[in-house]
Write a protein that holds these residues in place. Structure first.
Motif, PDB file in Angstrom:
ATOM      1  N   ARG A  13       0.817  -1.224  -0.016  1.00 20.39           N
ATOM      2  CA  ARG A  13      -0.017   0.022   0.046  1.00 20.39           C
ATOM      3  C   ARG A  13       0.941   1.272   0.017  1.00 20.39           C
ATOM      4  O   ARG A  13       0.774   2.401  -1.001  1.00 20.39           O
ATOM      5  CB  ARG A  13      -0.863  -0.025   1.126  1.00 20.39           C
ATOM      6  CG  ARG A  13      -1.661   1.208   1.346  1.00 20.39           C
ATOM      7  CD  ARG A  13      -2.635   1.217   2.537  1.00 20.39           C
ATOM      8  NE  ARG A  13      -2.022   1.276   3.997  1.00 20.39           N
ATOM      9  CZ  ARG A  13      -1.390   2.213   4.310  1.00 20.39           C
ATOM     10  NH1 ARG A  13      -1.088   3.670   3.691  1.00 20.39           N
ATOM     11  NH2 ARG A  13      -0.646   2.178   5.569  1.00 20.39           N
ATOM     12  N   LEU A  14       1.886   1.314   0.659  1.00 21.38           N
ATOM     13  CA  LEU A  14       2.910   2.474   0.941  1.00 21.38           C
ATOM     14  C   LEU A  14       3.514   2.605  -0.520  1.00 21.38           C
ATOM     15  O   LEU A  14       3.774   3.729  -0.758  1.00 21.38           O
ATOM     16  CB  LEU A  14       3.823   2.183   2.072  1.00 21.38           C
ATOM     17  CG  LEU A  14       3.187   2.307   3.516  1.00 21.38           C
ATOM     18  CD1 LEU A  14       3.983   1.986   4.492  1.00 21.38           C
ATOM     19  CD2 LEU A  14       2.481   3.610   3.676  1.00 21.38           C
ATOM     20  N   VAL A  15       4.203   1.470  -0.913  1.00 23.95           N
ATOM     21  CA  VAL A  15       4.849   1.847  -2.397  1.00 23.95           C
ATOM     22  C   VAL A  15       3.751   2.261  -3.397  1.00 23.95           C
ATOM     23  O   VAL A  15       4.322   2.832  -4.164  1.00 23.95           O
ATOM     24  CB  VAL A  15       5.347   0.344  -2.722  1.00 23.95           C
ATOM     25  CG1 VAL A  15       5.754   0.167  -4.204  1.00 23.95           C
ATOM     26  CG2 VAL A  15       6.506  -0.127  -1.879  1.00 23.95           C
ATOM     27  N   MET A  16       2.579   1.674  -3.292  1.00 19.36           N
ATOM     28  CA  MET A  16       1.547   2.340  -4.336  1.00 19.36           C
ATOM     29  C   MET A  16       1.224   3.713  -3.857  1.00 19.36           C
ATOM     30  O   MET A  16       0.495   4.323  -4.921  1.00 19.36           O
ATOM     31  CB  MET A  16       0.590   1.585  -4.279  1.00 19.36           C
ATOM     32  CG  MET A  16       0.637  -0.080  -4.976  1.00 19.36           C
ATOM     33  SD  MET A  16       0.913  -0.131  -6.475  1.00 19.36           S
ATOM     34  CE  MET A  16      -0.421   0.441  -7.317  1.00 19.36           C
ATOM     35  N   GLY A  17       1.725   4.368  -2.724  1.00 21.97           N
ATOM     36  CA  GLY A  17       1.236   5.828  -2.653  1.00 21.97           C
ATOM     37  C   GLY A  17      -0.069   6.078  -2.039  1.00 21.97           C
ATOM     38  O   GLY A  17      -0.732   6.936  -2.134  1.00 21.97           O
ATOM     39  N   LEU A  18      -0.738   4.632  -1.676  1.00 23.27           N
ATOM     40  CA  LEU A  18      -2.202   4.965  -1.101  1.00 23.27           C
ATOM     41  C   LEU A  18      -2.334   5.199   0.437  1.00 23.27           C
ATOM     42  O   LEU A  18      -1.588   4.638   1.234  1.00 23.27           O
ATOM     43  CB  LEU A  18      -2.809   3.680  -1.484  1.00 23.27           C
ATOM     44  CG  LEU A  18      -3.033   3.327  -3.057  1.00 23.27           C
ATOM     45  CD1 LEU A  18      -3.648   2.106  -3.291  1.00 23.27           C
ATOM     46  CD2 LEU A  18      -3.850   4.409  -3.779  1.00 23.27           C
TER      47      LEU A  18
END
Length: 116
Positions: A13-18
């Motif tokens: 989720r963090l990698v996807m910027g969400l």
């Protein structure tokens, strides 16, 4: 296993910027429910994991990668890990931070590739 999947969920989720609210809306749950998934307070059902993987554009199998190396005793919730992160974040000098990282790398066993 639940803690490993929860950690992988948060990582992706963090990698996807969400934000938690963003992903929760994508999969049709409240952000509080997503928090419970990310802390392994609630298990993620197979169908829900499929929806999460689809929303995060990653295969379901990605959540299980590295599971054989996962040690629940050393999760992000372990007191020593929390102390390490807290102490590291208080080091203001970047050169000193790099020195700590170098020391940890030097102490970490490397996987050996066997030659044929």
């Amino acid at each position: 296993m639940d803690q490993h999947i929860a950690a992988r969920l948060r990582e992706r989720r963090l990698v996807m910027g969400l934000s938690q609210a963003d992903l929760a809306a994508l999969i049709g749950v409240s952000y509080q429910q997503l928090q419970k998934y990310e802390t392994a307070e609630n298990r993620i059902a197979a169908g829900r994991l499929y929806e999460i993987a689809r929303s995060l554009r990653t295969p379901v199998a990605w959540f299980y990668e590295g599971l054989e190396r996962w040690d629940v005793h050393w999760s992000a919730h372990h007191p020593l890990v929390q102390e390490l992160v807290q102490s590291f974040s208080q080091i203001e000098d970047e050169a000193q931070q790099q020195a700590v990282i170098q020391m940890i790398r030097a102490l970490t066993p490397r996987e050996r590739v066997s030659g044929a």
